[in-house]
Scaffold this motif. Sequence first.
Motif, PDB file in Angstrom:
ATOM      1  N   ALA A   1       0.825  -1.205   0.000  1.00  0.00           N
ATOM      2  CA  ALA A   1       0.000   0.000   0.000  1.00  0.00           C
ATOM      3  C   ALA A   1       0.863   1.261   0.000  1.00  0.00           C
ATOM      4  O   ALA A   1       0.456   2.295  -0.519  1.00  0.00           O
ATOM      5  N   SER A   2       2.081   1.162   0.535  1.00  0.00           N
ATOM      6  CA  SER A   2       2.986   2.313   0.575  1.00  0.00           C
ATOM      7  C   SER A   2       3.730   2.521  -0.740  1.00  0.00           C
ATOM      8  O   SER A   2       4.483   3.474  -0.884  1.00  0.00           O
ATOM      9  N   GLY A   3       3.557   1.619  -1.724  1.00  0.00           N
ATOM     10  CA  GLY A   3       4.102   1.820  -3.052  1.00  0.00           C
ATOM     11  C   GLY A   3       5.258   0.929  -3.452  1.00  0.00           C
ATOM     12  O   GLY A   3       5.608   0.869  -4.626  1.00  0.00           O
ATOM     13  N   GLU A   4       5.901   0.241  -2.512  1.00  0.00           N
ATOM     14  CA  GLU A   4       7.022  -0.635  -2.855  1.00  0.00           C
ATOM     15  C   GLU A   4       6.531  -1.816  -3.679  1.00  0.00           C
ATOM     16  O   GLU A   4       5.502  -2.410  -3.377  1.00  0.00           O
ATOM     17  N   VAL A   5       7.281  -2.147  -4.722  1.00  0.00           N
ATOM     18  CA  VAL A   5       6.928  -3.255  -5.605  1.00  0.00           C
ATOM     19  C   VAL A   5       7.999  -4.330  -5.468  1.00  0.00           C
ATOM     20  O   VAL A   5       9.192  -4.044  -5.530  1.00  0.00           O
ATOM     21  N   GLY A   6       7.569  -5.567  -5.281  1.00  0.00           N
ATOM     22  CA  GLY A   6       8.492  -6.688  -5.170  1.00  0.00           C
ATOM     23  C   GLY A   6       8.223  -7.710  -6.248  1.00  0.00           C
ATOM     24  O   GLY A   6       7.086  -7.887  -6.702  1.00  0.00           O
TER      25      GLY A   6
ATOM     26  N   ASP B   1      10.335  -9.382  -1.039  1.00  0.00           N
ATOM     27  CA  ASP B   1      11.117  -8.394  -1.763  1.00  0.00           C
ATOM     28  C   ASP B   1      10.550  -6.998  -1.542  1.00  0.00           C
ATOM     29  O   ASP B   1      11.292  -6.047  -1.290  1.00  0.00           O
ATOM     30  N   ALA B   2       9.235  -6.867  -1.619  1.00  0.00           N
ATOM     31  CA  ALA B   2       8.607  -5.563  -1.388  1.00  0.00           C
ATOM     32  C   ALA B   2       8.800  -5.117   0.064  1.00  0.00           C
ATOM     33  O   ALA B   2       9.092  -3.943   0.329  1.00  0.00           O
ATOM     34  N   LEU B   3       8.651  -6.028   1.014  1.00  0.00           N
ATOM     35  CA  LEU B   3       8.808  -5.680   2.431  1.00  0.00           C
ATOM     36  C   LEU B   3      10.228  -5.241   2.752  1.00  0.00           C
ATOM     37  O   LEU B   3      10.439  -4.338   3.562  1.00  0.00           O
ATOM     38  N   VAL B   4      11.215  -5.871   2.134  1.00  0.00           N
ATOM     39  CA  VAL B   4      12.614  -5.506   2.381  1.00  0.00           C
ATOM     40  C   VAL B   4      12.892  -4.084   1.890  1.00  0.00           C
ATOM     41  O   VAL B   4      13.727  -3.378   2.446  1.00  0.00           O
ATOM     42  N   GLN B   5      12.180  -3.644   0.871  1.00  0.00           N
ATOM     43  CA  GLN B   5      12.359  -2.290   0.354  1.00  0.00           C
ATOM     44  C   GLN B   5      11.704  -1.237   1.234  1.00  0.00           C
ATOM     45  O   GLN B   5      12.004  -0.053   1.116  1.00  0.00           O
ATOM     46  N   SER B   6      10.813  -1.643   2.125  1.00  0.00           N
ATOM     47  CA  SER B   6      10.102  -0.726   3.010  1.00  0.00           C
ATOM     48  C   SER B   6      10.942  -0.426   4.253  1.00  0.00           C
ATOM     49  O   SER B   6      11.464  -1.338   4.891  1.00  0.00           O
ATOM     50  N   CYS B   7      11.058   0.834   4.591  1.00  0.00           N
ATOM     51  CA  CYS B   7      11.818   1.223   5.803  1.00  0.00           C
ATOM     52  C   CYS B   7      11.196   0.638   7.062  1.00  0.00           C
ATOM     53  O   CYS B   7      11.896   0.310   8.012  1.00  0.00           O
TER      54      CYS B   7
END
Length: 137
Positions: A63-68, A87-93
């Motif tokens: 929902a915050s925009g990161e794509v995995g 992959d998307a979660l790892v990109q999220s701070c």
Amino acid sequence: MAVLAHAEAGEIAARLRNLALPAHQDLREGENGLVMLRGRVGGDGAPFNLGEATVSRAAVRLASGEVGFGYTLGRDGEKARLIALCDALVQSCDFSAAVERDVIAPLREQLMTRRQQVAAKTAATKVDFYTMVRGEG
């Protein structure tokens, strides 16, 4: 990503259940396809097509925009989706540290343990050959 690709889908899912996952949507549901495997004659010679391998891929957006994106050998679309989610979660701070600590690190440890066990079994069958030199001129 290599750790996730070598893990079982159930192991990844079990570890993700312990996290409060954010809202996310599947951009590309798990789908199967083929990739061409290439080889080289003698390791450095001319490339040739060895054959095809089945792969699964998926894409997830938080929902915050990161794509995995997730890819894995075989026909396990759910595993590809779980890899894409990681992959998307790892990109999220907000989630990268938790995913590394609670998902990837334990799976990496399991993978290393399995590899050490296989290496130990293989080493047990090792035969050392040597040549005795005769003392004759």
